[in-house]
Design an enzyme around this catalytic site. Structure first.
Site, PDB file in Angstrom:
ATOM      1  CG  HIS A 145      -6.073  -1.726   8.728  1.00 58.96           C
ATOM      2  ND1 HIS A 145      -6.221  -0.763   9.700  1.00 58.96           N
ATOM      3  CD2 HIS A 145      -4.765  -1.678   8.369  1.00 58.96           C
ATOM      4  CE1 HIS A 145      -5.062  -0.167   9.908  1.00 58.96           C
ATOM      5  NE2 HIS A 145      -4.157  -0.704   9.117  1.00 58.96           N
TER       6      HIS A 145
ATOM      7  CD  GLU B 289      -8.846   1.708   7.864  1.00 56.11           C
ATOM      8  OE1 GLU B 289      -8.916   0.755   8.667  1.00 56.11           O
ATOM      9  OE2 GLU B 289      -8.291   2.781   8.159  1.00 56.11           O
TER      10      GLU B 289
ATOM     11  CG  ASP C 194      -0.287  -0.379   2.521  1.00 53.75           C
ATOM     12  OD1 ASP C 194       0.952  -0.438   2.570  1.00 53.75           O
ATOM     13  OD2 ASP C 194      -1.006  -0.597   3.507  1.00 53.75           O
TER      14      ASP C 194
ATOM     15  CG  ASP D  30      -9.153  -0.862  11.778  1.00 49.09           C
ATOM     16  OD1 ASP D  30      -8.223  -1.588  11.345  1.00 49.09           O
ATOM     17  OD2 ASP D  30      -9.469   0.211  11.236  1.00 49.09           O
TER      18      ASP D  30
HETATM   19  C1  GLP Z   1      -0.547   0.457   8.637  1.00 54.27           C
HETATM   20  C2  GLP Z   1      -0.179  -0.397   7.432  1.00 54.27           C
HETATM   21  C3  GLP Z   1      -0.497  -1.852   7.687  1.00 54.27           C
HETATM   22  C4  GLP Z   1       0.042  -2.279   9.038  1.00 54.27           C
HETATM   23  C5  GLP Z   1      -0.587  -1.449  10.128  1.00 54.27           C
HETATM   24  C6  GLP Z   1      -0.155  -1.861  11.518  1.00 54.27           C
HETATM   25  O1  GLP Z   1      -1.882   0.775   8.670  1.00 54.27           O
HETATM   26  N1  GLP Z   1      -0.861   0.014   6.255  1.00 54.27           N
HETATM   27  O2  GLP Z   1       0.077  -2.641   6.653  1.00 54.27           O
HETATM   28  O3  GLP Z   1      -0.223  -3.643   9.261  1.00 54.27           O
HETATM   29  O4  GLP Z   1      -0.194  -0.110   9.889  1.00 54.27           O
HETATM   30  O5  GLP Z   1       1.055  -1.259  11.838  1.00 54.27           O
HETATM   31  P1  GLP Z   1       1.964  -1.651  13.067  1.00 54.27           P
HETATM   32  O6  GLP Z   1       2.635  -2.914  12.697  1.00 54.27           O
HETATM   33  O7  GLP Z   1       2.926  -0.505  13.191  1.00 54.27           O
HETATM   34  O8  GLP Z   1       1.073  -1.790  14.243  1.00 54.27           O
END
Ligand code: GLP
Length: 241
Positions: free
Chosen positions: A138, A143, A67, A136
């Site tokens: 995702h 989302e 992404d 959440d």
């Molecule tokens: C962002 C990314 C996701 C990731 C999420 C959780 O939203 N787009 O790919 O999984 O963050 O991040 P973290 O691993 O820092 O909790």
């Protein structure tokens, strides 16, 4: 879905790196699916170590990011293209031209999304997709409410996700509202999915996607339908199972 509970992030990074190393030895031209966020960082640290100390070879591999934010100028340090370059590509011997990201700065974003799907398909599809998970549920930036069959497209971030990601920016006002993300259908096409999560703040999301119903309200739950999904979590993230 195989759920493995490990002592800490370092063990999780090592086990994910084992899967990637085995893949690269079997298929040197493997296509890696790359994720951002803090959860995958121990994987990249371990891959960089194995490259430097043990000669793990990425010279024939390629990568596709999950992404990207929309509207950050090219080269912005928090654009996911830059994060993946800094945390992964610059630390191993992968060809930087073979590490792709969705173009969140494209004038025609819909065309850029279509082209991204085409480039993944042209590369033969993703062999191993690394994933984190949002609080959440995702994955990528899919989302709650994302279609389980969705392909790469533009999404609007929920306020909670913008708050979660504000730590990477000077203020929440700097966190973009829009993103381009591989869809859940795109992610499901990967031949092996390895999701990593640590900490009590992920416990509810882990419970929802591992034990709850398969439903668009919890995007990661779609992985219950994946033929080869490996979930690597620590005790805290597993505490609500
Ligand atoms: C962002 C990314 C996701 C990731 C999420 C959780 O939203 N787009 O790919 O999984 O963050 O991040 P973290 O691993 O820092 O909790």
């Amino acid at each position: 879905m195989e759920v493995v509970i490990l002592p800490d992030a370092a063990h999780i990074g090592a086990m994910a790196a084992d899967a990637i190393e085995a893949l690269l030895k079997r298929k040197p031209e493997a296509v890696l699916g790359l994720a951002t966020g803090s959860s995958p960082l121990p994987i990249y640290d371990e891959l960089a170590r194995r490259h430097t100390e043990e000669g793990l070879d990425f010279s024939r591999a390629s990568g596709f990011a999950l992404d990207e934010y929309v509207g950050l100028p090219l080269g912005h340090p928090e654009s996911y293209r830059e994060v993946i370059r800094r945390e992964f590509s610059d630390r191993v011997n992968i060809d930087p031209d073979k590490v792709h990201s969705p173009n969140g700065a494209a004038k025609d974003l819909e065309a850029a999304c279509r082209e991204y799907e085409e480039s993944i398909a042209a590369a033969g599809g993703v062999d191993l997709q690394i994933l984190g998970v949002g609080t959440d549920g995702h994955i990528g930036f899919n989302e709650p409410g994302s279609s389980l069959a969705s392909r790469t497209r533009i999404k609007t971030l929920l306020e909670q996700t913008r708050k979660d990601n504000a730590r990477f920016f000077d203020s929440i006002d700097d966190v973009p509202h829009h993103v381009v993300t591989q869809g859940l259908g795109t992610i499901m096409d990967a031949r092996h999915v390895v999701l990593v999560a640590t900490g009590a703040q992920k416990a509810q999301a882990v419970r929802d996607f591992v034990e709850g119903p398969v439903a668009a309200i919890c995007a990661a739950s779609v992985l219950q339908l994946h033929p080869h999904a490996t979930i690597l979590i620590d005790e805290a993230a597993a505490s609500s199972l």
